[in-house]
Scaffold this motif. Structure first.
Motif, short mmCIF file in Angstrom:
data_model
loop_
_atom_site.label_atom_id
_atom_site.label_comp_id
_atom_site.label_asym_id
_atom_site.label_seq_id
_atom_site.Cartn_x
_atom_site.Cartn_y
_atom_site.Cartn_z
N ALA A 6 0.83 -1.20 0.00
CA ALA A 6 0.00 0.00 0.00
C ALA A 6 0.87 1.26 0.00
N VAL A 7 0.25 2.35 -0.44
CA VAL A 7 0.86 3.67 -0.26
C VAL A 7 0.77 3.97 1.23
N PRO A 8 1.88 4.36 1.87
CA PRO A 8 1.81 4.59 3.31
C PRO A 8 1.02 5.84 3.67
N HIS A 9 0.50 5.82 4.86
CA HIS A 9 -0.19 6.96 5.46
C HIS A 9 0.80 7.60 6.43
N PRO A 10 0.73 8.90 6.67
CA PRO A 10 1.67 9.51 7.63
C PRO A 10 1.71 8.81 8.99
N ASP A 11 0.59 8.21 9.41
CA ASP A 11 0.59 7.47 10.68
C ASP A 11 1.43 6.20 10.63
N ASP A 12 1.87 5.80 9.44
CA ASP A 12 2.74 4.63 9.30
C ASP A 12 4.19 4.96 9.62
N ALA A 13 4.52 6.22 9.86
CA ALA A 13 5.91 6.63 10.07
C ALA A 13 6.57 5.87 11.22
N ALA A 14 5.93 5.77 12.36
CA ALA A 14 6.53 5.07 13.50
C ALA A 14 6.70 3.58 13.22
N PRO A 15 5.67 2.88 12.69
CA PRO A 15 5.88 1.47 12.37
C PRO A 15 6.96 1.24 11.31
N VAL A 16 7.08 2.15 10.35
CA VAL A 16 8.14 2.01 9.34
C VAL A 16 9.51 2.16 10.00
N GLY A 17 9.65 3.13 10.90
CA GLY A 17 10.92 3.31 11.61
C GLY A 17 11.29 2.06 12.41
N ARG A 18 10.32 1.48 13.12
CA ARG A 18 10.57 0.26 13.89
C ARG A 18 10.96 -0.90 12.98
N MET A 19 10.24 -1.04 11.85
CA MET A 19 10.54 -2.11 10.91
C MET A 19 11.94 -1.92 10.31
N GLN A 20 12.32 -0.69 10.02
CA GLN A 20 13.65 -0.43 9.45
C GLN A 20 14.74 -0.86 10.42
N LEU A 21 14.58 -0.53 11.69
CA LEU A 21 15.57 -0.94 12.68
C LEU A 21 15.62 -2.47 12.79
N ARG A 22 14.46 -3.12 12.82
CA ARG A 22 14.43 -4.60 12.86
C ARG A 22 15.13 -5.20 11.66
N ALA A 23 14.88 -4.63 10.48
CA ALA A 23 15.50 -5.14 9.26
C ALA A 23 17.01 -5.02 9.34
N TRP A 24 17.50 -3.90 9.85
CA TRP A 24 18.95 -3.72 10.01
C TRP A 24 19.51 -4.76 10.98
N LEU A 25 18.81 -4.98 12.08
CA LEU A 25 19.28 -5.96 13.07
C LEU A 25 19.27 -7.37 12.50
N GLN A 26 18.38 -7.67 11.58
CA GLN A 26 18.32 -8.99 10.95
C GLN A 26 19.38 -9.14 9.86
N THR A 27 19.70 -8.06 9.18
CA THR A 27 20.47 -8.13 7.95
C THR A 27 21.96 -7.82 8.09
N TYR A 28 22.32 -6.83 8.90
CA TYR A 28 23.65 -6.27 8.79
C TYR A 28 24.71 -6.68 9.82
N PRO A 29 24.39 -7.37 10.91
CA PRO A 29 25.50 -7.76 11.80
C PRO A 29 26.56 -8.54 11.02
N ASN A 30 27.81 -8.15 11.21
CA ASN A 30 28.92 -8.78 10.48
C ASN A 30 30.18 -8.57 11.30
N GLU A 31 30.68 -9.64 11.85
CA GLU A 31 31.86 -9.55 12.72
C GLU A 31 33.07 -8.98 11.99
N ARG A 32 33.29 -9.44 10.74
CA ARG A 32 34.45 -8.95 9.98
C ARG A 32 34.40 -7.44 9.75
#
Length: 175
Positions: A6-32
């Motif tokens: 869907a096209v986001p609604h301005p009220d989606d801003a907080a859930p998008v921010g939370r999802m972005q942080l979760r995605a980073w925590l799932q994707t980017y940890p790299n010891e090297r």
């Protein structure tokens, strides 16, 4: 679970921010690369602060007002946002950010998002940055005609990114 783009609604801003942080925590940890949860929370944690949420809200509002210049879609799974794809049109079209939580991957949702984005972008030249050790994302973008350019950056002095580009495509060949 059924996913809805869907096209986001301005009220989606907080859930998008939370999802972005979760995605980073799932994707980017790299010891090297020296990237761990603490580093991610330091550099991407602000997406869940009032300031980060306000930035998302402004972008979403601008994308609604200027859909020819800004693109943004979210993926809902029930009441939760599990993905986002945004982009902007200047001299070229820039894709990003694009995130899809692990639990929403492998179901064709990324392809649906990319399909909507390519229709919006039309035949423009496109650019994006992708983390060089995120091989799954690199393969995904390659399926849509993106190729690495050789340009590299270290985001915040640590996260190794490579530039990918997609040449302009004739309208009849757009995926």
């Amino acid at each position: 679970m059924v996913h809805q783009i869907a096209v986001p609604h301005p009220d989606d801003a907080a859930p998008v921010g939370r999802m972005q942080l979760r995605a980073w925590l799932q994707t980017y940890p790299n010891e090297r690369a020296g990237i761990d949860e603490a580093w991610i929370r330091e550099h991407r944690g602000p997406t869940v602060t009032a300031e980060g949420i306000a930035q998302w809200r402004v972008f979403i509002e601008e994308a609604v007002r200027q859909p020819d210049l800004l693109f943004c879609r979210v993926v809902h799974s029930g009441a939760e946002i599990v993905g986002v794809l945004c982009g902007r049109r200047d001299e070229v079209v820039t894709l990003g950010p694009m995130y899809l939580l692990n639990e929403a991957q492998g179901q064709g949702i990324g392809s649906q998002l990319m399909g909507e984005f390519l229709v919006w972008a039309q035949d423009a030249r496109m650019l994006l940055w992708v983390t060089d050790y995120n091989e799954k994302a690199i393969r995904f973008y390659e399926r849509y005609g993106f190729r690495t350019t050789g340009e590299r950056e270290l985001w915040r002095g640590r996260l190794p990114n490579v530039r990918m580009a997609r040449a302009p495509m004739p309208r009849d060949k757009i995926t």
